[in-house]
Design a protein around this motif. Structure first.
Motif, PDB file in Angstrom:
ATOM      1  N   GLY A   1     -13.418   0.799 -31.686  1.00 21.81           N
ATOM      2  CA  GLY A   1     -14.432   0.651 -30.646  1.00 21.81           C
ATOM      3  C   GLY A   1     -14.606   1.899 -29.817  1.00 21.81           C
ATOM      4  O   GLY A   1     -14.938   1.830 -28.629  1.00 21.81           O
ATOM      5  N   ALA A   2     -14.388   3.065 -30.437  1.00 19.77           N
ATOM      6  CA  ALA A   2     -14.416   4.324 -29.699  1.00 19.77           C
ATOM      7  C   ALA A   2     -15.763   5.028 -29.763  1.00 19.77           C
ATOM      8  O   ALA A   2     -15.898   6.145 -29.249  1.00 19.77           O
ATOM      9  CB  ALA A   2     -13.328   5.254 -30.230  1.00 19.77           C
ATOM     10  N   VAL A   3     -16.751   4.416 -30.402  1.00 13.46           N
ATOM     11  CA  VAL A   3     -18.077   5.027 -30.512  1.00 13.46           C
ATOM     12  C   VAL A   3     -19.113   4.048 -29.976  1.00 13.46           C
ATOM     13  O   VAL A   3     -19.045   2.852 -30.266  1.00 13.46           O
ATOM     14  CB  VAL A   3     -18.421   5.394 -31.973  1.00 13.46           C
ATOM     15  N   ARG A   4     -20.045   4.540 -29.201  1.00 16.00           N
ATOM     16  CA  ARG A   4     -21.127   3.693 -28.709  1.00 16.00           C
ATOM     17  C   ARG A   4     -22.402   4.524 -28.612  1.00 16.00           C
ATOM     18  O   ARG A   4     -22.384   5.741 -28.840  1.00 16.00           O
ATOM     19  CB  ARG A   4     -20.790   3.076 -27.361  1.00 16.00           C
ATOM     20  N   GLN A   5     -23.505   3.877 -28.289  1.00 18.55           N
ATOM     21  CA  GLN A   5     -24.748   4.616 -28.130  1.00 18.55           C
ATOM     22  C   GLN A   5     -24.644   5.562 -26.934  1.00 18.55           C
ATOM     23  O   GLN A   5     -24.132   5.190 -25.878  1.00 18.55           O
ATOM     24  CB  GLN A   5     -25.923   3.661 -27.926  1.00 18.55           C
ATOM     25  N   GLY A   6     -25.146   6.768 -27.131  1.00 14.35           N
ATOM     26  CA  GLY A   6     -25.124   7.745 -26.063  1.00 14.35           C
ATOM     27  C   GLY A   6     -26.510   8.106 -25.579  1.00 14.35           C
ATOM     28  O   GLY A   6     -27.407   7.269 -25.543  1.00 14.35           O
ATOM     29  N   VAL A   7     -26.716   9.351 -25.262  1.00 17.94           N
ATOM     30  CA  VAL A   7     -27.979   9.808 -24.691  1.00 17.94           C
ATOM     31  C   VAL A   7     -29.069   9.826 -25.765  1.00 17.94           C
ATOM     32  O   VAL A   7     -28.805  10.104 -26.930  1.00 17.94           O
ATOM     33  CB  VAL A   7     -27.803  11.210 -24.067  1.00 17.94           C
ATOM     34  N   ARG A   8     -30.278   9.497 -25.362  1.00 18.97           N
ATOM     35  CA  ARG A   8     -31.444   9.584 -26.248  1.00 18.97           C
ATOM     36  C   ARG A   8     -32.295  10.759 -25.784  1.00 18.97           C
ATOM     37  O   ARG A   8     -32.638  10.869 -24.603  1.00 18.97           O
ATOM     38  CB  ARG A   8     -32.266   8.294 -26.208  1.00 18.97           C
ATOM     39  N   VAL A   9     -32.636  11.635 -26.719  1.00 20.54           N
ATOM     40  CA  VAL A   9     -33.433  12.821 -26.395  1.00 20.54           C
ATOM     41  C   VAL A   9     -34.601  12.927 -27.351  1.00 20.54           C
ATOM     42  O   VAL A   9     -34.561  12.414 -28.474  1.00 20.54           O
ATOM     43  CB  VAL A   9     -32.575  14.107 -26.463  1.00 20.54           C
ATOM     44  N   ALA A  10     -35.637  13.601 -26.910  1.00 17.56           N
ATOM     45  CA  ALA A  10     -36.801  13.820 -27.764  1.00 17.56           C
ATOM     46  C   ALA A  10     -36.439  14.762 -28.895  1.00 17.56           C
ATOM     47  O   ALA A  10     -35.660  15.703 -28.728  1.00 17.56           O
ATOM     48  CB  ALA A  10     -37.952  14.390 -26.945  1.00 17.56           C
ATOM     49  N   LYS A  11     -37.003  14.498 -30.066  1.00 14.97           N
ATOM     50  CA  LYS A  11     -36.792  15.401 -31.195  1.00 14.97           C
ATOM     51  C   LYS A  11     -37.500  16.719 -30.925  1.00 14.97           C
ATOM     52  O   LYS A  11     -38.583  16.751 -30.341  1.00 14.97           O
ATOM     53  CB  LYS A  11     -37.351  14.771 -32.487  1.00 14.97           C
ATOM     54  N   LEU A  12     -36.872  17.775 -31.374  1.00 15.73           N
ATOM     55  CA  LEU A  12     -37.520  19.084 -31.265  1.00 15.73           C
ATOM     56  C   LEU A  12     -38.654  19.169 -32.266  1.00 15.73           C
ATOM     57  O   LEU A  12     -38.569  18.605 -33.370  1.00 15.73           O
ATOM     58  CB  LEU A  12     -36.492  20.187 -31.543  1.00 15.73           C
TER      59      LEU A  12
END
Length: 505
Positions: free
Chosen positions: A489-500
């Motif tokens: 359980g050490a991975v979760r959703q993080g930041v969402r950024v626009a694609k370059l």
């Protein structure tokens, strides 16, 4: 155990390893009179708050020197006992929740039901004694095992289970047919059940071979006191002579037989749909146009499984032979939910009540079906594995969930998930949601690295000293395969950024 960081993971693993015995010796042996078996069972069925509520604020497990519960544990005869003392200590750390008496009652096809939980048409509801026991334990209704004008000859054996690694019973196959009781016996069961349990809901499942038989059976079930008629158009291993799933694949037959059943009853009619088809909406619409008031879905999926590589026979093995049968259990839940969604988003069916089934084991599974628009649910395979007693945690787990979320009635969650599922072309494809790695939880096993490199985009490498992942954001596409495979359980959703913007020229 004894580590809150991994509490949820470890406690569910241990609960999954418990044999869930009948008359459990662990509870009898506990010198402190703790309800050991019901606590573990609640954990197994995702009712953590209910498990915590069953224990006093302070328990003596940490200082108990007798460990009598673990000495009595029958799993000890297989390998090692369940670590009951540690499980009890972990369970106490869960927050206790005061139930707020959330209302579980529903109205389904105009029929009042005390809760949404029904037994589905199968061996789990096939005579008076069985159904009476289930009603006494809290089940609100039963779809009685399918009744016809004939008694089939059954084979032996007729059940088999699919296993994966250490997990038993992730899938289940049966080649059982309709009721092995006579029509007269079944009518007697229904009459006596309605007489003794007038507030419970009886769905009479029927299967005819001709239009005349469908009318005749519907009339008899009505006279016997049924509340709802279910037309079984979907049994996957009764496909000969106009029976079973071959009917459910044929909108013309579905229409004709629904219309015939309607001639024999004024009661609500459910059309039970087969998943052995690409577009369930077509026969479902045909049924509704012909007089059905609701839909029941899904029945089991045609299957072959478990080839014995010594004999090359398949299960259930009947003298070295078998046949295509019906696949059920937890593994088919995603398929069932997909069909439910397809019907609830069809303009011609969105207002039609659906009784949902297919892979429901816990209150959480049931809530998922309700959130996609079902108005009640039916259960078989989980009962076959664990018994009618699962209803205790289904009811309590649902009530506590509603209480935690400030909801007064189970009807408030019906259909809530439908707006969240949209066509693939409408999903946001102009951004990336990067995974976030919790290094304090990471144990350095490298599973994320292996999966990313061999099955993903080579965006991770493993630190040589710690074993923990290091991400290359230039290669990461945000697929979240790493999240899916992480055992800690050490991975979760993080930041969402626009694609370059991609370079051109």
């Amino acid at each position: 155990m004894n580590n809150l960081v991994y509490r949820d993971i470890s406690i569910m693993e241990e609960a999954g390893g418990c044999l869930l015995c009948n008359n459990p010796p662990c509870t009898k042996a506990c010198p402190h009179n703790l309800p050991v078996d019901t606590v573990i069972r609640s954990l197994r069925f995702e009712n953590k708050a209910g498990a915590a509520n069953r224990l006093p604020q302070k328990i003596p497990c940490g200082t108990c020197t007798s460990k009598a519960c673990m000495e009595a544990c029958l799993k000890k005869k297989i390998n090692r006992p369940v670590p009951i003392d540690e499980m009890m200590e972990e369970t106490v750390s869960y927050q206790k929740v005061k139930p707020e008496n959330a209302d579980l009652s529903i109205i389904f096809c105009g029929v009042p039901c005390e809760n949404p939980f029904f037994l589905s048409s199968s061996v789990v509801g096939s005579n008076y004694e069985m159904v009476a026991k289930a009603f006494e334990m809290g089940w609100a209704g039963v779809a009685f095992k399918t009744i016809g004008t004939f008694v089939p000859k059954e084979v032996s054996p007729r059940f088999d289970a699919l296993r994966k690694e250490s997990v038993p019973f992730i899938g289940f196959k049966n080649i059982e047919q309709i009721s092995d009781h006579s029509l007269l016996e079944n009518l007697g069961f229904l009459k006596h059940l309605k007489r003794d349990y007038p507030a419970k809901v009886i769905i009479a499942s029927i299967m005819g071979q001709t239009e005349e038989e469908w009318t005749y059976l519907a009339k008899l079930m009505t006279e016997a006191g049924a509340d709802i008629i279910e037309c079984n158009f979907s049994c996957p291993h009764m496909a000969a002579d106009g029976l079973g799933s071959d009917v459910g694949q044929n909108p013309e037959l579905v229409s004709a037989y629904t219309r015939a059943a309607r001639k024999g009853t004024h009661l609500p009619i459910l059309a039970k749909m087969t998943p052995n088809i690409g577009n369930m909406e077509i026969p479902a619409v045909a049924a509704v146009k012909a007089g059905a008031d609701g839909i029941a879905a899904i029945n089991t999926i045609k299957s072959i499984m478990n080839i014995n590589l010594e004999t090359f026979s398949s299960g259930p093995d009947v003298e070295g032979k078998t046949s295509v049968g019906g696949y059920s259990g937890k593994a088919i839940k995603p398929i069932a939910l997909r069909f439910i969604h397809s019907m609830k988003t069809c303009d011609k069916l969105k207002e039609v009540p659906i009784s949902g089934m297919g892979g429901i084991e816990t209150w959480r599974d049931a809530a998922e079906f309700l959130s996609l628009g079902c108005e009640n649910i039916q259960v078989t395979t989980s009962v076959m594995q664990y018994g009618y007693r699962i209803i205790e945690d289904m009811i309590e787990g649902m009530q506590l969930y509603l209480s935690i979320h400030g909801l007064k009635s189970v009807t408030e969650i019906i259909g809530k998930a439908l707006p969240k599922i949209i066509p693939a072309e409408e999903l946001n494809r102009d951004s990336i949601c990067y995974p976030r790695f919790d290094k304090s939880k990471c144990i350095g096993c490298g599973r994320c690295y292996l999966s990313c490199y061999d099955g993903g985009h080579q965006a991770l490498r493993q630190d040589e000293e710690t074993g923990k992942p290091i991400m290359n954001p230039g290669k990461c596409v945000g697929c979240h395969l790493c999240l899916a495979v992480c055992p800690a359980g050490a991975v979760r959703q993080g930041v969402r950024v626009a694609k370059l913007e991609e370079a051109t020229g």
